[in-house]
Scaffold this active site. Structure first.
Site, short mmCIF file in Angstrom:
data_model
loop_
_atom_site.label_atom_id
_atom_site.label_comp_id
_atom_site.label_asym_id
_atom_site.label_seq_id
_atom_site.Cartn_x
_atom_site.Cartn_y
_atom_site.Cartn_z
N ASP A 127 0.82 -1.20 0.00
CA ASP A 127 0.00 0.00 0.00
C ASP A 127 0.87 1.27 0.00
OD1 ASP A 127 0.88 -0.08 2.57
OD2 ASP A 127 -1.08 0.29 3.49
N ASN A 128 2.16 1.08 -0.27
CA ASN A 128 3.04 2.25 -0.35
C ASN A 128 3.27 2.63 -1.80
OD1 ASN A 128 3.57 2.47 2.45
ND2 ASN A 128 4.80 0.61 2.23
N GLN A 263 -6.84 -4.24 4.41
CA GLN A 263 -5.63 -3.66 3.82
C GLN A 263 -5.10 -4.48 2.64
OE1 GLN A 263 -4.36 -0.35 4.92
NE2 GLN A 263 -6.43 -0.47 5.78
N ASP A 274 -6.34 12.92 -3.56
CA ASP A 274 -6.96 13.65 -4.68
C ASP A 274 -8.39 13.18 -4.88
OD1 ASP A 274 -4.39 14.60 -4.97
OD2 ASP A 274 -3.89 13.19 -6.59
P1 ADP Z 1 -2.89 11.43 0.36
O1 ADP Z 1 -3.08 10.57 -0.84
O2 ADP Z 1 -2.97 12.89 0.05
O3 ADP Z 1 -1.70 11.07 1.19
P2 ADP Z 1 -4.46 10.12 2.42
O4 ADP Z 1 -3.38 9.10 2.45
O5 ADP Z 1 -4.76 10.84 3.69
O6 ADP Z 1 -4.22 11.20 1.26
O7 ADP Z 1 -5.79 9.37 1.91
C1 ADP Z 1 -6.98 10.04 1.61
C2 ADP Z 1 -8.15 9.14 1.92
O8 ADP Z 1 -7.99 7.89 1.24
C3 ADP Z 1 -8.31 8.79 3.37
O9 ADP Z 1 -9.07 9.76 4.08
C4 ADP Z 1 -9.04 7.47 3.30
O10 ADP Z 1 -10.41 7.70 3.06
C5 ADP Z 1 -8.44 6.82 2.06
N1 ADP Z 1 -7.28 5.97 2.40
C6 ADP Z 1 -5.99 6.19 2.08
N2 ADP Z 1 -5.20 5.21 2.55
C7 ADP Z 1 -6.00 4.34 3.18
C8 ADP Z 1 -5.81 3.10 3.89
N3 ADP Z 1 -4.60 2.57 4.04
N4 ADP Z 1 -6.91 2.48 4.40
C9 ADP Z 1 -8.14 3.00 4.25
N5 ADP Z 1 -8.39 4.17 3.62
C10 ADP Z 1 -7.34 4.82 3.08
MG MG Z 2 -2.62 14.40 -1.26
#
Ligand code: ADP
Ligand code: MG
Ligand code: MG
Length: 319
Positions: A127-128, A263, A274
């Site tokens: 997930d990275n 996950q 976005d």
């Molecule tokens: P960015 O892409 O700007 O880093 P975030 O990582 O905060 O934004 O992710 C935005 C949204 O995507 C989160 O509020 C959540 O709804 C969803 N999301 C992102 N990563 C996860 C995850 N590992 N598990 C569940 N939801 C996720």
């Molecule tokens: Mg962002």
């Protein structure tokens, strides 16, 4: 100049698989790319990536992603979401135009032949994700208007403020909060809705001397920064990956849990933030409550992280 990027997404199973790169610089670069953003010096790395891995091509650019997701959430009528950007007279520019058309987005591209369309590569591991771009194109990856044309932003921002329209800004990257804070703070008085993720919020707080690491406190402080249009109180929304999303409500602040996802079902978190913004805006333009906006943001982010890049199925299932 650039605001739209073109993303290359490729499935990299394990970081160490790239040790077959001959040049030791590349090796170092690709190793660290699995944890952070970095800049590549040579275009040949891109060529090597394309040869060695299964590469998928996606239209990117953070704002373009948000605009596309907003249009997707709204569905009909077409072309309610508009996007402005710049492309080169090349293959990637052509694909961007086609993708915008497919997404029914009202896209306006300034086409020129001096610079190529911005491209970057995203390495996906579990997930990275990490994103890389060419050194000479780094203004394209960090290709936020703020870094290239503050005047353009201010023009739109002041128009919105004077006409009581809503102006939103995404902090977009810790980099922006740090190295472009002067430009950022020139725009801030016009910002009605400020978006960001947890790392951007932390960097912003540090750079602004907020003296707190508590994300709710940071949101409150960002909310109370000087504002030009007094008819609208600023709203600050910070997402935090799988942790709850923080939103200010007047002078208060609340945290909203995200949609649960196993996950292992996450394909690619590129564009999650976005997509969140896109979902949020899709309800905002329909005068829905901010709680509903957040719910839609969480919904679209949840869909997008199940797909590679910032892509989605034909129709949303959001009620
Ligand atoms: P960015 O892409 O700007 O880093 P975030 O990582 O905060 O934004 O992710 C935005 C949204 O995507 C989160 O509020 C959540 O709804 C969803 N999301 C992102 N990563 C996860 C995850 N590992 N598990 C569940 N939801 C996720
Ligand atoms: Mg962002
Ligand atoms: Mg994140």
């Amino acid at each position: 100049r650039g605001v739209c990027g073109f993303m290359l997404v490729f499935g990299l199973q394990r970081p160490w698989e790239v040790t077959s790169f001959s040049d030791s610089d590349y090796l170092h670069a690709v190793k660290i790319c699995c944890t952070d953003r970095f800049v590549v010096k040579e275009i040949s790395l891109f060529e090597e990536i394309v040869k060695k891995f299964k590469v998928e091509y996606h239209a990117g650019g953070a704002t373009q992603n948000s605009v596309k997701v907003a249009q997707w959430m709204i569905q009909e009528p077409h072309k309610v979401a508009t996007f402005f950007g710049c492309i080169g007279n090349d293959k990637f520019g052509k694909i961007l135009k086609e993708k915008a058309e497919e997404a029914h987005v009202d896209a306006h591209y300034y086409e020129q032949s001096e610079e190529p369309t911005g491209t970057c590569a995203a390495c996906i591991t579990g997930d990275n994700r990490s994103i890389m771009c060419l050194e000479k194109q780094k203004h394209l990856l960090w290709g936020f208007f703020l870094t290239v044309s503050l005047e353009s932003i201010l023009k739109v921002a002041k128009h919105a403020s004077e006409n009581n329209k809503i102006f939103c800004l995404n902090l977009s990257a810790p980099f922006i909060c740090e190295f472009f804070k002067e430009a950022l703070m020139k725009v801030m008085p016009y910002v009605d809705i400020l978006f960001g993720n947890e790392t951007e919020a932390a960097t912003f707080a540090q750079e602004q001397g907020f003296e707190t690491e508590d994300i709710e406190e940071i949101a409150k402080k960002a909310q109370s920064l000087p504002k030009e249009n007094k008819k609208r109180q600023r709203i600050v929304v910070f997402t935090q990956g799988k942790e709850g999303t923080v939103m200010t409500k007047g002078d208060k602040v609340e945290t909203f849990p995200v949609l649960e996802i196993n996950q292992s079902e996450i394909v690619d978190t590129t564009g999650a933030g976005d997509a969140f913004v896109g979902g949020f805006l899709s309800q905002l333009v329909q005068d829905k409550t901010f709680e509903q906006c957040i719910r839609a943001g969480h919904y679209s982010a949840n869909v997008i992280i199940r797909h590679a890049g910032c892509t989605f199925p034909e129709k949303p299932d959001f009620h």
